[in-house]
Design an enzyme around this catalytic site. Structure first.
Site, PDB file in Angstrom:
ATOM      1  N   GLN A 138       0.852  -1.203   0.000  1.00  0.00           N
ATOM      2  CA  GLN A 138       0.000   0.000   0.000  1.00  0.00           C
ATOM      3  C   GLN A 138       0.883   1.246   0.000  1.00  0.00           C
ATOM      4  O   GLN A 138       0.395   2.357  -0.081  1.00  0.00           O
ATOM      5  CB  GLN A 138      -0.906   0.010   1.235  1.00  0.00           C
ATOM      6  CG  GLN A 138      -1.805  -1.204   1.329  1.00  0.00           C
ATOM      7  CD  GLN A 138      -2.465  -1.293   2.694  1.00  0.00           C
ATOM      8  OE1 GLN A 138      -3.551  -0.701   2.927  1.00  0.00           O
ATOM      9  NE2 GLN A 138      -1.867  -2.015   3.602  1.00  0.00           N
ATOM     10  N   VAL A 189       3.763   4.032  -1.055  1.00  0.00           N
ATOM     11  CA  VAL A 189       4.052   4.774  -2.304  1.00  0.00           C
ATOM     12  C   VAL A 189       5.493   5.282  -2.307  1.00  0.00           C
ATOM     13  O   VAL A 189       5.850   6.169  -3.062  1.00  0.00           O
ATOM     14  CB  VAL A 189       3.054   5.957  -2.459  1.00  0.00           C
ATOM     15  CG1 VAL A 189       1.634   5.456  -2.643  1.00  0.00           C
ATOM     16  CG2 VAL A 189       3.124   6.927  -1.271  1.00  0.00           C
ATOM     17  N   HIS A 247      -1.504   1.452  -4.259  1.00  0.00           N
ATOM     18  CA  HIS A 247      -1.829   2.883  -4.149  1.00  0.00           C
ATOM     19  C   HIS A 247      -0.879   3.748  -4.961  1.00  0.00           C
ATOM     20  O   HIS A 247      -0.835   4.958  -4.783  1.00  0.00           O
ATOM     21  CB  HIS A 247      -1.813   3.311  -2.665  1.00  0.00           C
ATOM     22  CG  HIS A 247      -2.853   2.611  -1.859  1.00  0.00           C
ATOM     23  ND1 HIS A 247      -2.816   2.537  -0.483  1.00  0.00           N
ATOM     24  CD2 HIS A 247      -3.964   1.919  -2.232  1.00  0.00           C
ATOM     25  CE1 HIS A 247      -3.874   1.851  -0.049  1.00  0.00           C
ATOM     26  NE2 HIS A 247      -4.582   1.452  -1.087  1.00  0.00           N
ATOM     27  N   ASN A 272       3.297  -6.801  13.586  1.00  0.00           N
ATOM     28  CA  ASN A 272       2.879  -5.439  13.910  1.00  0.00           C
ATOM     29  C   ASN A 272       3.055  -5.288  15.424  1.00  0.00           C
ATOM     30  O   ASN A 272       2.679  -6.175  16.167  1.00  0.00           O
ATOM     31  CB  ASN A 272       1.397  -5.264  13.527  1.00  0.00           C
ATOM     32  CG  ASN A 272       0.987  -3.809  13.498  1.00  0.00           C
ATOM     33  OD1 ASN A 272       1.298  -3.040  14.398  1.00  0.00           O
ATOM     34  ND2 ASN A 272       0.290  -3.407  12.451  1.00  0.00           N
ATOM     35  N   ALA A 299       8.795  -4.682  12.478  1.00  0.00           N
ATOM     36  CA  ALA A 299       9.203  -5.492  11.325  1.00  0.00           C
ATOM     37  C   ALA A 299      10.698  -5.792  11.352  1.00  0.00           C
ATOM     38  O   ALA A 299      11.119  -6.923  11.044  1.00  0.00           O
ATOM     39  CB  ALA A 299       8.835  -4.748  10.043  1.00  0.00           C
TER      40      ALA A 299
HETATM   41  N1  APR Z   1       6.888  -2.437  12.184  1.00  0.00           N
HETATM   42  C1  APR Z   1       5.679  -2.987  11.857  1.00  0.00           C
HETATM   43  N2  APR Z   1       4.505  -2.319  11.962  1.00  0.00           N
HETATM   44  C2  APR Z   1       4.557  -1.048  12.416  1.00  0.00           C
HETATM   45  C3  APR Z   1       5.769  -0.409  12.780  1.00  0.00           C
HETATM   46  C4  APR Z   1       6.966  -1.166  12.645  1.00  0.00           C
HETATM   47  N3  APR Z   1       8.151  -0.630  12.977  1.00  0.00           N
HETATM   48  N4  APR Z   1       5.470   0.867  13.202  1.00  0.00           N
HETATM   49  C5  APR Z   1       4.131   1.008  13.087  1.00  0.00           C
HETATM   50  N5  APR Z   1       3.587  -0.124  12.645  1.00  0.00           N
HETATM   51  C6  APR Z   1       2.174  -0.410  12.352  1.00  0.00           C
HETATM   52  C7  APR Z   1       1.183   0.381  13.159  1.00  0.00           C
HETATM   53  O1  APR Z   1       0.880  -0.292  14.377  1.00  0.00           O
HETATM   54  C8  APR Z   1      -0.037   0.391  12.218  1.00  0.00           C
HETATM   55  O2  APR Z   1      -0.851  -0.755  12.453  1.00  0.00           O
HETATM   56  O3  APR Z   1       1.954  -0.005  11.002  1.00  0.00           O
HETATM   57  C9  APR Z   1       0.574   0.296  10.835  1.00  0.00           C
HETATM   58  C10 APR Z   1       0.467   1.583  10.035  1.00  0.00           C
HETATM   59  O4  APR Z   1      -0.900   1.822   9.816  1.00  0.00           O
HETATM   60  P1  APR Z   1      -1.356   3.051   8.875  1.00  0.00           P
HETATM   61  O5  APR Z   1      -0.626   4.277   9.277  1.00  0.00           O
HETATM   62  O6  APR Z   1      -2.849   3.043   8.862  1.00  0.00           O
HETATM   63  O7  APR Z   1      -0.786   2.656   7.435  1.00  0.00           O
HETATM   64  P2  APR Z   1      -1.423   1.676   6.371  1.00  0.00           P
HETATM   65  O8  APR Z   1      -2.109   0.513   7.006  1.00  0.00           O
HETATM   66  O9  APR Z   1      -0.368   1.381   5.372  1.00  0.00           O
HETATM   67  O10 APR Z   1      -2.530   2.627   5.683  1.00  0.00           O
HETATM   68  C11 APR Z   1      -3.163   2.145   4.524  1.00  0.00           C
HETATM   69  O11 APR Z   1      -4.203   4.313   4.247  1.00  0.00           O
HETATM   70  O12 APR Z   1      -4.027   6.592   4.332  1.00  0.00           O
HETATM   71  C12 APR Z   1      -4.059   5.516   3.475  1.00  0.00           C
HETATM   72  O13 APR Z   1      -3.104   5.398   1.337  1.00  0.00           O
HETATM   73  C13 APR Z   1      -2.775   5.400   2.687  1.00  0.00           C
HETATM   74  O14 APR Z   1      -1.655   3.371   1.986  1.00  0.00           O
HETATM   75  C14 APR Z   1      -2.222   4.037   3.095  1.00  0.00           C
HETATM   76  C15 APR Z   1      -3.446   3.299   3.609  1.00  0.00           C
END
Ligand code: APR
Length: 270
Positions: free
Chosen positions: A103, A105, A121, A231, A249
């Site tokens: 997801q 970019v 995305h 996560n 990660a």
């Molecule tokens: N390792 C693994 N996971 C992590 C880490 C890490 N170091 N740090 C944070 N996280 C987790 C957080 O707990 C959260 O669950 O990564 C996740 C990030 O979530 P979001 O910010 O919602 O990102 P994402 O899921 O990629 O969002 C999806 O939403 O806004 C739109 O287009 C945008 O592609 C994006 C989509």
């Protein structure tokens, strides 16, 4: 048997697809979207993540738009792949990982050496003409010049930079999917086709709240695939996971694939 050993046993059978979100790039210096310090905390998605909001902001607060664009591109420009990106690339090279559905970019999977990357995305470094669909990528030099000019850009200059003219008479725009827009159908179809062929889905760093990307793990579950989530926190998808590793990660992946780790570490250090 501890969870890492069980997960390693599952994944070593190979035939894996990874679905990644912003969390995998968090340790490369790119903030996630949600949660404390997230991008949407600073720049509301109601304004900055959809066309009507961006147009309104551009007309009435152009410097705020410039700050948003500048922050996004500077962050991506200064970011480098981390251990997690390199290990996934190593898994692909060893034939264990079939593809990454991302997801994100930020282009970091590709920079780490992953080849089969499905960008649901889009990609902030790619621009697409809205008329003739022609594309180009902001490579190093061009990206630096783009950022340099953006720093002091007037409203007109922001348009020239962010929506440059195409020779066909149309205009280019960043090749990313904003809220309210459709995902690239080919990419989404490819993602489903990849899931049709695999045994395990590795969910890394996604909150699982944005659709249709978040529907992929449900599809995997229906197909009886093993789902592993990495996560630091539980998410909207955790109830689907056979194994949830509550770690970052860059902590979990080396533990699971330690025999890859020294390789990716070497590459990571270089
Ligand atoms: N390792 C693994 N996971 C992590 C880490 C890490 N170091 N740090 C944070 N996280 C987790 C957080 O707990 C959260 O669950 O990564 C996740 C990030 O979530 P979001 O910010 O919602 O990102 P994402 O899921 O990629 O969002 C999806 O939403 O806004 C739109 O287009 C945008 O592609 C994006 C989509």
């Amino acid at each position: 048997m501890n969870i890492i050993l069980k997960v390693r046993e599952t994944l070593e059978k190979g035939n894996i697809v990874a679905l990644t979100g912003a969390g995998i790039s968090e340790e490369s210096g790119i903030p996630t979207f949600r949660g404390k310090g997230g991008i949407w905390e600073k720049f509301s998605p109601e304004i900055y993540a959809n066309i009507p909001g961006l147009i309104g902001a551009f007309l009435f607060m152009p410097s705020r738009i410039r700050d948003f664009i500048l922050e996004f591109y500077l962050t991506i420009h200064n970011a480098h792949p981390n251990k997690a990106h390199y290990i996934l690339a190593k898994m692909e090279q060893r034939g264990i990982l079939n593809c990454i559905i991302t997801q994100n970019v930020d282009n970091l999977h590709q920079q780490a050496g992953s080849e089969n990357v499905i960008e649901l995305h889009g990609n902030m470094l790619k621009f697409r003409c809205t008329k003739c669909e022609k594309k180009y990528t902001l490579r190093e030099k061009r990206l630096e010049e783009f950022i340099y000019r953006l720093k002091s850009a007037s409203r007109r200059e922001i348009i020239r930079l962010f929506l440059p003219k195409c020779e066909c008479g149309g205009r280019y725009r960043p090749d990313v999917v904003l809220f309210g827009e459709f995902l690239p159908q080919d990419e989404l179809n490819r993602a489903y086709m990849e899931l049709e062929k695999t045994n395990s889905l590795l969910l890394i760093g996604t909150s699982g709240v944005v659709y249709p990307a978040a529907s992929l793990p449900y599809f995997a579950k229906e197909r009886g695939m093993t789902i592993i989530e990495i996560n630091p926190y539980h998410t909207a998808l955790s109830h689907l996971a056979d194994y949830t590793i509550l770690k970052k990660a860059t902590e979990a992946l080396p533990e699971i694939f330690e025999h890859f780790n020294e390789q990716s570490q070497k590459k990571f250090r270089n």
